[in-house]
Design a protein around this motif. Sequence first.
Motif, PDB file in Angstrom:
ATOM      1  N   LEU A 154     101.469  57.209 102.519  1.00 48.16           N
ATOM      2  CA  LEU A 154     100.522  56.635 103.484  1.00 48.16           C
ATOM      3  C   LEU A 154     100.789  55.147 103.690  1.00 48.16           C
ATOM      4  O   LEU A 154     100.762  54.659 104.826  1.00 48.16           O
ATOM      5  N   GLN A 155     101.077  54.432 102.615  1.00 49.31           N
ATOM      6  CA  GLN A 155     101.398  53.007 102.736  1.00 49.31           C
ATOM      7  C   GLN A 155     102.647  52.792 103.575  1.00 49.31           C
ATOM      8  O   GLN A 155     102.694  51.900 104.424  1.00 49.31           O
ATOM      9  N   ALA A 156     103.662  53.611 103.342  1.00 48.69           N
ATOM     10  CA  ALA A 156     104.918  53.477 104.070  1.00 48.69           C
ATOM     11  C   ALA A 156     104.729  53.702 105.567  1.00 48.69           C
ATOM     12  O   ALA A 156     105.441  53.121 106.379  1.00 48.69           O
ATOM     13  N   LYS A 157     103.766  54.542 105.914  1.00 44.38           N
ATOM     14  CA  LYS A 157     103.480  54.812 107.320  1.00 44.38           C
ATOM     15  C   LYS A 157     102.549  53.763 107.930  1.00 44.38           C
ATOM     16  O   LYS A 157     102.193  53.862 109.097  1.00 44.38           O
ATOM     17  N   GLY A 158     102.126  52.792 107.127  1.00 42.94           N
ATOM     18  CA  GLY A 158     101.237  51.758 107.624  1.00 42.94           C
ATOM     19  C   GLY A 158      99.770  52.151 107.614  1.00 42.94           C
ATOM     20  O   GLY A 158      98.940  51.470 108.210  1.00 42.94           O
ATOM     21  N   HIS A 159      99.432  53.214 106.921  1.00 43.09           N
ATOM     22  CA  HIS A 159      98.050  53.697 106.834  1.00 43.09           C
ATOM     23  C   HIS A 159      97.405  53.148 105.561  1.00 43.09           C
ATOM     24  O   HIS A 159      97.080  53.898 104.638  1.00 43.09           O
ATOM     25  N   THR A 160      97.207  51.845 105.544  1.00 40.12           N
ATOM     26  CA  THR A 160      96.750  51.162 104.336  1.00 40.12           C
ATOM     27  C   THR A 160      95.381  51.639 103.875  1.00 40.12           C
ATOM     28  O   THR A 160      95.187  51.920 102.687  1.00 40.12           O
ATOM     29  N   ILE A 161      94.433  51.737 104.775  1.00 37.37           N
ATOM     30  CA  ILE A 161      93.076  52.144 104.394  1.00 37.37           C
ATOM     31  C   ILE A 161      93.076  53.569 103.866  1.00 37.37           C
ATOM     32  O   ILE A 161      92.445  53.872 102.846  1.00 37.37           O
ATOM     33  N   GLU A 162      93.800  54.447 104.528  1.00 37.78           N
ATOM     34  CA  GLU A 162      93.892  55.828 104.047  1.00 37.78           C
ATOM     35  C   GLU A 162      94.513  55.883 102.655  1.00 37.78           C
ATOM     36  O   GLU A 162      94.111  56.680 101.806  1.00 37.78           O
ATOM     37  N   ALA A 163      95.488  55.016 102.406  1.00 34.61           N
ATOM     38  CA  ALA A 163      96.127  54.959 101.087  1.00 34.61           C
ATOM     39  C   ALA A 163      95.138  54.490 100.021  1.00 34.61           C
ATOM     40  O   ALA A 163      95.113  55.022  98.904  1.00 34.61           O
ATOM     41  N   LEU A 164      94.304  53.527 100.366  1.00 36.44           N
ATOM     42  CA  LEU A 164      93.293  53.051  99.422  1.00 36.44           C
ATOM     43  C   LEU A 164      92.289  54.157  99.093  1.00 36.44           C
ATOM     44  O   LEU A 164      91.938  54.367  97.927  1.00 36.44           O
ATOM     45  N   VAL A 165      91.841  54.862 100.120  1.00 33.96           N
ATOM     46  CA  VAL A 165      90.902  55.973  99.904  1.00 33.96           C
ATOM     47  C   VAL A 165      91.562  57.071  99.079  1.00 33.96           C
ATOM     48  O   VAL A 165      90.947  57.628  98.162  1.00 33.96           O
TER      49      VAL A 165
END
Length: 114
Positions: free
Chosen positions: A48-59
């Motif tokens: 998720l981080q690699a795809k730029g989905h930072t908030i989703e990665a945190l959740v």
Amino acid sequence: MTITDKIAKHYQQSISGELKKYHVDEWDTDIYYRTTYPLKDEAKVLELQAKGHTIEALVESIITKARDKDGKKIFVETDRVKLMNEADPLVVVRVATTINNDRITGSQASIAKE
């Protein structure tokens, strides 16, 4: 002892220690967590981080890693919607950051002995 045996031994020592506790005032709850997790648990977070989905990665980090005092997960997959849409973003970021950035500290010499 082979290198993979040493790796496994180190990992087992890392995950068998006491759970760390973080009290979240806003949620009136204690969240327990470990300082390390299997790569399979980290994989989705990293993806998720690699795809730029930072908030989703945190959740994802919170859902995967947050435990109760007995080591059982406190969130289930369906909690993702509430965490994404009904939780204070600053609290979510703070909780995930705490869980993700707390690492076991030790000297290089003591780690090398393992």
